[in-house]
Design an enzyme around this catalytic site. Structure first.
Site, mmCIF file in Angstrom:
data_model
loop_
_atom_site.group_PDB
_atom_site.id
_atom_site.type_symbol
_atom_site.label_atom_id
_atom_site.label_comp_id
_atom_site.label_asym_id
_atom_site.label_seq_id
_atom_site.Cartn_x
_atom_site.Cartn_y
_atom_site.Cartn_z
ATOM 1 N N CYS A 135 0.864 -1.181 0.000
ATOM 2 C CA CYS A 135 0.000 0.000 0.000
ATOM 3 C C CYS A 135 0.906 1.239 0.000
ATOM 4 O O CYS A 135 1.670 1.455 0.936
ATOM 5 C CB CYS A 135 -0.891 -0.044 1.241
ATOM 6 N N CYS A 169 -2.712 15.009 3.085
ATOM 7 C CA CYS A 169 -3.756 15.080 2.061
ATOM 8 C C CYS A 169 -4.543 16.358 2.276
ATOM 9 O O CYS A 169 -4.814 16.738 3.410
ATOM 10 C CB CYS A 169 -4.684 13.872 2.156
ATOM 11 N N CYS A 199 -11.215 14.319 4.416
ATOM 12 C CA CYS A 199 -12.393 13.483 4.670
ATOM 13 C C CYS A 199 -12.516 13.339 6.192
ATOM 14 O O CYS A 199 -11.510 13.181 6.897
ATOM 15 C CB CYS A 199 -12.242 12.126 4.007
ATOM 16 N N CYS A 246 -10.754 10.320 8.280
ATOM 17 C CA CYS A 246 -9.433 9.853 7.838
ATOM 18 C C CYS A 246 -8.312 10.541 8.604
ATOM 19 O O CYS A 246 -8.242 11.770 8.665
ATOM 20 C CB CYS A 246 -9.292 10.091 6.340
HETATM 21 N N1 SAH Z 1 -7.126 9.181 -0.990
HETATM 22 C C1 SAH Z 1 -7.571 7.974 -1.580
HETATM 23 C C2 SAH Z 1 -6.753 6.770 -1.203
HETATM 24 C C3 SAH Z 1 -6.277 6.620 0.215
HETATM 25 S S1 SAH Z 1 -7.344 6.085 1.439
HETATM 26 C C4 SAH Z 1 -9.023 7.755 -1.262
HETATM 27 O O1 SAH Z 1 -9.564 8.441 -0.428
HETATM 28 O O2 SAH Z 1 -9.604 6.889 -1.909
HETATM 29 C C5 SAH Z 1 -7.755 4.377 1.158
HETATM 30 C C6 SAH Z 1 -9.156 4.021 1.685
HETATM 31 O O3 SAH Z 1 -9.227 4.054 3.134
HETATM 32 C C7 SAH Z 1 -10.212 5.026 1.190
HETATM 33 O O4 SAH Z 1 -11.366 4.360 0.763
HETATM 34 C C8 SAH Z 1 -10.480 5.808 2.454
HETATM 35 O O5 SAH Z 1 -11.708 6.455 2.398
HETATM 36 C C9 SAH Z 1 -10.403 4.764 3.518
HETATM 37 N N2 SAH Z 1 -10.283 5.290 4.876
HETATM 38 C C10 SAH Z 1 -9.861 6.519 5.253
HETATM 39 N N3 SAH Z 1 -9.901 6.639 6.596
HETATM 40 C C11 SAH Z 1 -10.357 5.464 7.082
HETATM 41 C C12 SAH Z 1 -10.570 4.958 8.400
HETATM 42 N N4 SAH Z 1 -10.309 5.694 9.483
HETATM 43 N N5 SAH Z 1 -11.028 3.704 8.519
HETATM 44 C C13 SAH Z 1 -11.249 2.930 7.430
HETATM 45 N N6 SAH Z 1 -11.046 3.349 6.167
HETATM 46 C C14 SAH Z 1 -10.598 4.604 5.987
HETATM 47 FE FE1 SF4 Z 2 -7.342 12.172 1.550
HETATM 48 FE FE2 SF4 Z 2 -7.963 10.480 3.499
HETATM 49 FE FE3 SF4 Z 2 -9.889 11.581 2.014
HETATM 50 FE FE4 SF4 Z 2 -8.281 9.737 0.924
HETATM 51 S S1 SF4 Z 2 -9.733 9.416 2.620
HETATM 52 S S2 SF4 Z 2 -8.912 11.702 0.023
HETATM 53 S S3 SF4 Z 2 -6.358 10.210 1.988
HETATM 54 S S4 SF4 Z 2 -8.505 12.673 3.393
#
Ligand code: SAH
Ligand code: SF4
Length: 361
Positions: A104, A111, A115, A118
């Site tokens: 990964c 970022c 979100c 995250c």
């Molecule tokens: N930025 C990209 C890829 C990185 S995150 C994206 O958002 O798709 C990879 C996956 O993990 C994404 O689906 C993201 O939404 C998820 N993710 C983020 N925070 C998380 C958390 N705390 N628990 C589980 N999944 C999470």
């Molecule tokens: Fe960025 Fe995290 Fe959202 Fe992926 S899930 S776009 S890493 S803030």
């Protein structure tokens, strides 16, 4: 300043060798040394003439990011913290399974998209990673895991699911993925390289045109009101546009479908109505669902949905004919699970970015 050859994809290396007056096959030879044999210096490239090796040593280097920490979880998941200068660090995670090994990879220091659930988003944002820093994660992991070109593949799959939004660093991510796919590089098939995006619609179209690898889309909500809250980029590219972009992608996708990732947040997006709403949302989009039990981090403000709720949600989707898997939580004891990667982010632009993003949404 010597150039870092890890920054070049096949085309870039060919240009570099042309500029120093060498034949194109030299570029391919050096590419194999770097990416297949893990060479970090030119002296080890024994089939190059001494003169050329000396010239390369004067003009070029092979410099990957440096490992600052290396931890292994109880389940065998391994996480590296890699320094990328100026007190910034990114994380890379290796997930061993019976039939495959998945790496990964991170694409940015932090970022900018924030979100709500995250941990990476919480850290703020510093900068995009270079090609060398992206592909360097695979280079390092292969070495650390003892991979050899003739031996069994230890890393069989790559997912662009680490820190950062890969499509917000489009050119560097595409060059790095080209090296992953190249027969003189890592030789992975497009089916085994997956890019996950929170839904940058115009960049999804560019990816389809330039390098259509397997696509995962972070959906997380079945309607705009809830998705606006969880995945703020939705305000810019709402669900209707996102679904249309997925439909456009599928004919080029290596496995004829997109994967929708859906984080299971207790009492937020995990009710049976949400599952039913999802079924109508994705009508006409060939897809699979991957439910991700939320991985907690300090002060997240969210809880993981209990297993029975996740199972009920999965069953509703399955009964509608949607193939649905629940992602196994791996490496959470070393904060290596999805959404837990924090690295070390010197967040210099967060305020500015927040203001400019709010203005443009
Ligand atoms: N930025 C990209 C890829 C990185 S995150 C994206 O958002 O798709 C990879 C996956 O993990 C994404 O689906 C993201 O939404 C998820 N993710 C983020 N925070 C998380 C958390 N705390 N628990 C589980 N999944 C999470
Ligand atoms: Fe960025 Fe995290 Fe959202 Fe992926 S899930 S776009 S890493 S803030």
């Amino acid at each position: 300043m010597p150039v870092n050859l890890l920054d070049f994809d096949a085309e870039g290396l060919a240009d570099f060798f042309r500029e120093i007056g060498e034949k194109p096959f030299r570029a391919r030879q050096v590419m194999r040394w770097i990416h297949q044999y893990g060479a970090a210096d030119f002296d080890s490239m024994t089939d190059l003439a001494k003169g050329l090796r000396a010239r390369l040593s004067e003009t070029a280097v092979i410099t990957p990011p440096q490992v600052a920490a290396d931890s292994t979880a109880a389940d065998g998941t391994r996480k590296w913290l890699l320094s990328v200068g100026a007190a910034n660090g990114i994380e890379t995670v290796f997930i061993p399974e019976a039939t495959r090994g998945t790496l990964c990879i991170s694409s940015q220091v932090g970022c900018a998209l924030e979100c709500a659930f995250c941990s990476t988003g919480r850290q703020g944002f510093n900068r995009n990673l270079s090609v060398a820093e992206i592909v360097g994660q695979l280079w390092w992991a292969n070495r650390a895991l003892g991979a050899t070109p003739k031996g069994e593949r230890i890393i069989s799959n790559v997912v662009m699911m680490g820190m950062g939004e890969p499509l917000a660093n489009f050119d560097n991510v595409v060059s790095a993925m080209k090296l992953m796919l190249d027969d003189n590089g890592y030789g992975l098939s497009r089916r085994r390289v997956t890019l996950s995006t929170s839904g940058l619609v115009p960049a999804m179209d560019r990816l389809r045109e330039q390098l259509p690898v397997a696509l995962a889309v972070s959906l997380h909500a079945p309607n705009d009101a809830l998705r606006d809250r969880l995945v703020p980029i939705n305000k810019k590219y709402p669900l209707k546009e996102l679904m249309a972009a997925c439909k456009r992608y599928i004919p080029s996708a290596p496995r004829d479908f997109v994967t929708f990732e859906y984080v299971m947040l207790d009492g937020v997006n995990d009710a049976p109505e949400h599952a039913r709403e999802l079924i109508s949302l994705v009508k006409g989009v060939t897809c699979k669902f991957n439910l991700i039990p939320f991985n907690p981090f300090p002060d997240s403000g969210f809880d993981r949905s209990p297993p029975h709720r996740i199972a009920a949600f999965r069953d509703i989707l399955m009964q509608a004919g949607l193939v649905t898997t629940v992602r196994k939580t791996r490496g959470d004891d070393i904060d290596g699970a999805c959404g837990q990667l924090a690295g070390q982010v010197q967040d210099k632009t967060r305020r500015k970015l927040r203001r400019s993003m709010e203005a443009s949404l």
